[in-house]
Write a protein that holds these residues in place. Structure first.
Motif, PDB file in Angstrom:
ATOM      1  N   LEU A   1      -7.943  -7.283 -14.257  1.00  0.00           N
ATOM      2  CA  LEU A   1      -6.694  -6.894 -13.590  1.00  0.00           C
ATOM      3  C   LEU A   1      -6.338  -7.848 -12.445  1.00  0.00           C
ATOM      4  O   LEU A   1      -5.164  -8.186 -12.245  1.00  0.00           O
ATOM      5  CB  LEU A   1      -6.829  -5.449 -13.067  1.00  0.00           C
ATOM      6  N   LEU A   2      -7.355  -8.309 -11.711  1.00  0.00           N
ATOM      7  CA  LEU A   2      -7.083  -9.215 -10.580  1.00  0.00           C
ATOM      8  C   LEU A   2      -6.439 -10.514 -11.071  1.00  0.00           C
ATOM      9  O   LEU A   2      -5.462 -10.988 -10.475  1.00  0.00           O
ATOM     10  CB  LEU A   2      -8.378  -9.491  -9.805  1.00  0.00           C
ATOM     11  N   ALA A   3      -6.961 -11.068 -12.164  1.00  0.00           N
ATOM     12  CA  ALA A   3      -6.399 -12.316 -12.712  1.00  0.00           C
ATOM     13  C   ALA A   3      -4.955 -12.110 -13.157  1.00  0.00           C
ATOM     14  O   ALA A   3      -4.087 -12.944 -12.874  1.00  0.00           O
ATOM     15  CB  ALA A   3      -7.252 -12.808 -13.882  1.00  0.00           C
ATOM     16  N   VAL A   4      -4.695 -11.001 -13.840  1.00  0.00           N
ATOM     17  CA  VAL A   4      -3.343 -10.703 -14.322  1.00  0.00           C
ATOM     18  C   VAL A   4      -2.394 -10.543 -13.138  1.00  0.00           C
ATOM     19  O   VAL A   4      -1.277 -11.068 -13.113  1.00  0.00           O
ATOM     20  CB  VAL A   4      -3.344  -9.433 -15.207  1.00  0.00           C
ATOM     21  N   CYS A   5      -2.865  -9.821 -12.131  1.00  0.00           N
ATOM     22  CA  CYS A   5      -2.046  -9.538 -10.954  1.00  0.00           C
ATOM     23  C   CYS A   5      -1.674 -10.833 -10.216  1.00  0.00           C
ATOM     24  O   CYS A   5      -0.510 -11.027  -9.850  1.00  0.00           O
ATOM     25  CB  CYS A   5      -2.822  -8.577 -10.053  1.00  0.00           C
ATOM     26  N   ILE A   6      -2.626 -11.722 -10.028  1.00  0.00           N
ATOM     27  CA  ILE A   6      -2.340 -12.988  -9.338  1.00  0.00           C
ATOM     28  C   ILE A   6      -1.313 -13.805 -10.133  1.00  0.00           C
ATOM     29  O   ILE A   6      -0.365 -14.354  -9.560  1.00  0.00           O
ATOM     30  CB  ILE A   6      -3.640 -13.796  -9.098  1.00  0.00           C
TER      31      ILE A   6
ATOM     32  N   GLN B   1      -9.088   0.762  -6.245  1.00  0.00           N
ATOM     33  CA  GLN B   1      -8.571   2.120  -6.152  1.00  0.00           C
ATOM     34  C   GLN B   1      -8.544   2.577  -4.684  1.00  0.00           C
ATOM     35  O   GLN B   1      -7.646   3.301  -4.251  1.00  0.00           O
ATOM     36  CB  GLN B   1      -9.512   3.051  -6.937  1.00  0.00           C
ATOM     37  N   GLU B   2      -9.530   2.127  -3.931  1.00  0.00           N
ATOM     38  CA  GLU B   2      -9.705   2.567  -2.536  1.00  0.00           C
ATOM     39  C   GLU B   2      -8.744   1.851  -1.575  1.00  0.00           C
ATOM     40  O   GLU B   2      -8.689   2.206  -0.397  1.00  0.00           O
ATOM     41  CB  GLU B   2     -11.150   2.310  -2.078  1.00  0.00           C
TER      42      GLU B   2
ATOM     43  N   TYR C   1       0.835  -1.212   0.000  1.00  0.00           N
ATOM     44  CA  TYR C   1       0.000   0.000   0.000  1.00  0.00           C
ATOM     45  C   TYR C   1       0.871   1.265   0.000  1.00  0.00           C
ATOM     46  O   TYR C   1       0.542   2.256  -0.638  1.00  0.00           O
ATOM     47  CB  TYR C   1      -0.932   0.014   1.209  1.00  0.00           C
ATOM     48  N   ALA C   2       1.987   1.210   0.719  1.00  0.00           N
ATOM     49  CA  ALA C   2       2.859   2.391   0.816  1.00  0.00           C
ATOM     50  C   ALA C   2       3.573   2.673  -0.502  1.00  0.00           C
ATOM     51  O   ALA C   2       3.886   3.819  -0.809  1.00  0.00           O
ATOM     52  CB  ALA C   2       3.884   2.195   1.935  1.00  0.00           C
ATOM     53  N   ALA C   3       3.811   1.627  -1.293  1.00  0.00           N
ATOM     54  CA  ALA C   3       4.668   1.776  -2.493  1.00  0.00           C
ATOM     55  C   ALA C   3       4.209   2.869  -3.480  1.00  0.00           C
ATOM     56  O   ALA C   3       5.057   3.696  -3.863  1.00  0.00           O
ATOM     57  CB  ALA C   3       4.857   0.423  -3.181  1.00  0.00           C
ATOM     58  N   PRO C   4       2.976   3.000  -3.990  1.00  0.00           N
ATOM     59  CA  PRO C   4       1.872   2.065  -3.832  1.00  0.00           C
ATOM     60  C   PRO C   4       1.875   1.071  -4.983  1.00  0.00           C
ATOM     61  O   PRO C   4       2.313   1.373  -6.081  1.00  0.00           O
ATOM     62  CB  PRO C   4       0.657   2.990  -3.943  1.00  0.00           C
ATOM     63  N   GLY C   5       1.365  -0.130  -4.689  1.00  0.00           N
ATOM     64  CA  GLY C   5       1.269  -1.160  -5.714  1.00  0.00           C
ATOM     65  C   GLY C   5      -0.005  -1.961  -5.540  1.00  0.00           C
ATOM     66  O   GLY C   5      -0.717  -1.783  -4.548  1.00  0.00           O
TER      67      GLY C   5
END
Ligand code: NI
Length: 175
Positions: free
Chosen positions: A127-132, A65-66, A40-44
């Motif tokens: 995006l969630l699928a790509v991210c995982i 986004q939140e 979260y700090a990165a943020p990423g």
């Protein structure tokens, strides 16, 4: 919680294959919490334990986004995949570099243990699928730049090394 240091390409420790987690205990829960704070700090939108030099099969993701939907996956496995997508990807270990990959599945079903140690299955797309998929590659010691050409990867490495040199020398007085 504590913010952890993120390893950057081409650090060889990013090439380590992570070991399965034997038990989701207090140490793993603390790792998950620290990884979320770091992400979260990165943020990423995602972070694998490999990136903070812990070589266990743990990853965290939040594509909102939140930043209000943290997900933790311990010993994740993709049990179903379909379709192809070519979303643009970036990585906290390859700062400032973005490229489009065409190797990701557009929809996956992932099985893992949660922060509570209980098994769950989750369907993901977009995006969630790509991210995982991106974070699971980290657990294998693989980076998104590995899918790019050798020429591009060399350019990226040189650019990051130059930026690191400039950052390190930035505080020195001018002559
Ligand atoms: Ni990454």
């Amino acid at each position: 919680m504590a913010k952890l240091t993120i390893l950057e390409f081409p650090d060889p420790r990013l090439r380590t294959r992570a070991a399965p987690v034997a038990a989701v205990d207090g140490a793993i829960r603390k790792l998950i919490d620290d990884m979320l704070e770091t992400m979260y700090a990165a943020p990423g939108v995602g972070l694998a334990a490999t990136q903070v030099n812990v070589h266990q099969r743990v990853l965290v993701v939040d594509v909102t986004q939140e930043q209000d939907r943290p997900l933790a996956f311990v010993n994740p496995e993709i049990i179903e995949r379909e379709g192809k997508t070519d979303a643009e990807e970036g990585c906290l270990s390859v700062p400032g570099i973005f490229d489009k990959l065409s190797t990701r599945s557009s929809r996956i079903v992932v099985r893992a243990l949660g922060r509570d140690g209980k098994p769950f299955e989750m369907e993901a797309d977009g995006l969630l699928a790509v991210c995982i998929q991106h974070e699971m590659d980290h657990l294998e010691g693989k980076l998104f730049v590995d899918y790019l050409s050798e020429l591009k990867r060399t350019r990226i490495r040189k650019k990051l090394e130059k930026e690191r040199r400039e950052r390190a020398g930035g505080a020195a007085p001018q002559r």
